[in-house]
Design a protein around this motif. Structure first.
Motif, PDB file in Angstrom:
ATOM      1  N   LEU A 146     -10.053   7.233  -5.239  1.00 31.31           N
ATOM      2  CA  LEU A 146     -10.141   5.790  -5.489  1.00 31.31           C
ATOM      3  C   LEU A 146     -10.249   5.495  -6.979  1.00 31.31           C
ATOM      4  CD1 LEU A 146     -12.486   4.216  -2.770  1.00 31.31           C
ATOM      5  CD2 LEU A 146     -10.142   3.546  -3.320  1.00 31.31           C
ATOM      6  N   GLU A 149      -6.973   5.902  -8.591  1.00 31.10           N
ATOM      7  CA  GLU A 149      -6.131   4.738  -8.299  1.00 31.10           C
ATOM      8  C   GLU A 149      -6.434   3.603  -9.285  1.00 31.10           C
ATOM      9  OE1 GLU A 149      -3.846   3.719  -5.705  1.00 31.10           O
ATOM     10  OE2 GLU A 149      -3.548   5.878  -5.516  1.00 31.10           O
ATOM     11  N   ALA A 150      -7.716   3.525  -9.688  1.00 25.25           N
ATOM     12  CA  ALA A 150      -8.130   2.475 -10.618  1.00 25.25           C
ATOM     13  C   ALA A 150      -7.905   2.865 -12.075  1.00 25.25           C
ATOM     14  CB  ALA A 150      -9.598   2.136 -10.393  1.00 25.25           C
ATOM     15  N   THR A 301      -3.081   2.160   0.312  1.00 21.70           N
ATOM     16  CA  THR A 301      -3.782   3.387  -0.092  1.00 21.70           C
ATOM     17  C   THR A 301      -5.260   3.133  -0.341  1.00 21.70           C
ATOM     18  OG1 THR A 301      -1.777   4.281  -1.098  1.00 21.70           O
ATOM     19  CG2 THR A 301      -3.866   5.249  -1.788  1.00 21.70           C
ATOM     20  N   THR A 302      -5.579   2.074  -1.093  1.00 24.05           N
ATOM     21  CA  THR A 302      -6.986   1.789  -1.380  1.00 24.05           C
ATOM     22  C   THR A 302      -7.772   1.452  -0.110  1.00 24.05           C
ATOM     23  OG1 THR A 302      -6.530   1.087  -3.645  1.00 24.05           O
ATOM     24  CG2 THR A 302      -8.558   0.270  -2.639  1.00 24.05           C
ATOM     25  N   LEU A 306     -10.970   3.720   1.363  1.00 20.90           N
ATOM     26  CA  LEU A 306     -12.256   3.109   1.708  1.00 20.90           C
ATOM     27  C   LEU A 306     -12.598   3.371   3.166  1.00 20.90           C
ATOM     28  CD1 LEU A 306     -11.942  -0.308  -0.153  1.00 20.90           C
ATOM     29  CD2 LEU A 306     -13.547   1.543  -0.690  1.00 20.90           C
TER      30      LEU A 306
END
Length: 483
Positions: A146, A149-150, A301-302, A306
């Motif tokens: 995650l 991704e950020a 994806t996010t 989660l």
């Protein structure tokens, strides 16, 4: 199934504790729950087991079924059969909780003796800590994914921070205990189901449902059934009564069985079928963090990561609560909530090692693939004992250290040799017939890789226990009050 005619069991040797709300830390350990603290109906088990089993782990197991070379529809058939077999055992091991008001491995003392029962409780604790650690490693890996991704680099410091946050989150529900777990898992079940429904909608157009392929060989069928049965219902069997013990003694056995079995079986079947569908579209489906998401649209994806984190926290919550009860059944003289910190410390240490050393995570997976071999023999002895005594238990005899008397199940120094011998012989049979990446048993090798470990272990253990203990157990049942 045999149904006990007993009414409410004897009261716990310890005084009743005040009724707990969902926001208080449960103080009760393995001592029997008094009648005044029992409430609700068997339907509560549906939400608990559904919330626990609606997870990315389940999807991965479905993908692994296809990796044996099966087409989608043959995979579906074996997924259904394996889960029916496995969760029938979970349903059966949930029946003793309402009758006795205590945990699975407290009831297990009837078959092994109060001291002899410490061995299966210890094995169960070790297994659950391994599963918890494996789950926490995946939680951390999902958290790091995650962050990537950020656009946040995952340095060593960041990894340590994510591990600390994961440990803090993991502590909350198991520390509070039964009441909050039952409440939260019910809502988790609905949230997870909705998310996985979206995932299924996204995956369906990419999956290959058409090819039937060649019928699988007997060896392949045995390997798949062993994996699906052991990873599903059988792996939850030694927790059944941990979560049914707060139900009233008069709860209908058929409803208890159905709710516990279906609560886990239905999401396992559906999500493993989803995993099989994913595996027809990508060869990376068995990697839930770095592989499976490649088939999903970028925008999902996010949410998927989660979902992976929260669903794995839910699985670990159920494991960690039962793990604490098992360690108490081993004889550790501490409070249940204190054991949460013991488990959490071990899991955090294993996670640190695994995240910074990929080889260790492989060793952990190998360890879990072998330690589950004791489960089939234990479940067979546990359920054979239950059938022989027709569900009649002298609850006070589970707790000689509390009552000051040895009780019906004391036998030879607190050990029933028949129970331990049956499990050891069953385990030996399972080892002879296992075919895993770590070890191939001699009988399995001679049969070309046929894996009968789950079924051979259970059959041998149950048969040996029935031959050695049937007269003594029936005599105990005759001495046990039915009202």
């Amino acid at each position: 199934m045999a149904e006990a005619t007993a009414a409410a069991p004897p009261e716990s040797p310890r005084p009743a504790t005040p009724a707990a709300s969902v926001f208080t830390v449960e103080q009760r350990g393995i001592d029997a729950v008094p009648a005044g603290e029992r409430q609700g109906g068997p339907g509560r088990l549906l939400g608990l087991w559904a919330g626990t089993n609606t997870t990315v782990f389940t999807v991965v197991y479905g993908a692994l079924v296809v990796s044996f070379g099966l087409s989608f529809w043959y995979a579906v058939a074996l997924i259904v059969l394996g889960n029916v077999l496995g969760f029938a055992v979970t349903g059966l091991t949930s029946l003793q909780g309402p009758r006795t008001g205590t945990s699975t491995h407290s009831v297990s003392r009837a078959a092994f003796g109060p001291r002899g029962g410490r061995l299966p409780a210890l094995l169960s604790w070790m297994m659950l800590v391994g599963f918890e650690a494996g789950g926490m490693v995946l939680i951390v890996l999902a958290g790091l994914a995650l962050l990537e991704e950020a656009g946040i680099a995952t340095s060593a410091a960041v990894k340590l921070l994510v591990i600390a946050v994961a440990a803090g989150l993991q502590m909350l529900l198991p520390l509070a205990g039964y009441h909050l777990i039952m409440k939260v898992q019910k809502y988790f079940a609905w949230i997870f189901a909705a998310m996985f429904a979206v995932m299924a909608f996204l995956v369906a157009p990419k999956a290959d449902f058409g090819a039937h392929g060649e019928p699988p060989s007997v060896v392949t069928v045995s390997l798949v059934l062993a994996m699906v049965t052991a990873s599903g219902g059988l792996s939850w069997a030694d927790m059944g009564s941990d979560y049914s013990r707060y139900l009233p003694a008069g709860s209908a056995p058929r409803k208890v069985f159905a709710c516990a079995a279906l609560g886990g079986m239905v999401p396992n079947v559906l999500l493993q079928i989803l995993g099989a569908a994913v595996a027809t579209a990508t060869s990376d489906a068995a990697d839930p963090i770095a592989g499976l998401p490649v088939i999903l649209p970028g925008w999902f994806t996010t949410p998927y990561l989660l979902l992976a984190i929260v669903s794995l926290l839910a699985v670990n919550t159920t494991d960690m609560y039962s793990s604490g009860l098992n360690l108490l059944a081993v004889g550790l003289p501490v409070k249940r909530w204190m054991v949460v910190f013991i488990d959490l410390s071990l899991c955090t240490g294993i996670t640190l090692w695994a995240v910074f050393s990929a080889d260790f995570y492989t060793l952990l997976s190998d360890f879990l693939s072998l330690i589950v071999l004791w489960l089939g023999p234990w479940a067979a002895v546990y359920l054979t004992d239950w059938v022989l005594r027709r569900g009649r238990y002298d609850v006070l005899s589970f707790f000689p250290e509390e009552t000051g008397r040895q009780g019906l199940y004391w036998h030879r120094g607190g050990v029933r040799p028949a129970g331990l011998l049956a499990v050891l012989l069953g385990f030996a049979a399972a080892v002879l017939w296992v075919d895993s990446t770590v070890f191939v048993g001699p009988l399995s090798a001679a049969a070309g890789g046929l894996d009968l470990s789950v079924f051979a272990g259970a059959l041998v253990a149950g048969s040996v226990y029935w031959l050695l203990a049937r007269r003594a157990v029936r005599a105990e049942a005759a001495l046990t009050p039915t009202a």
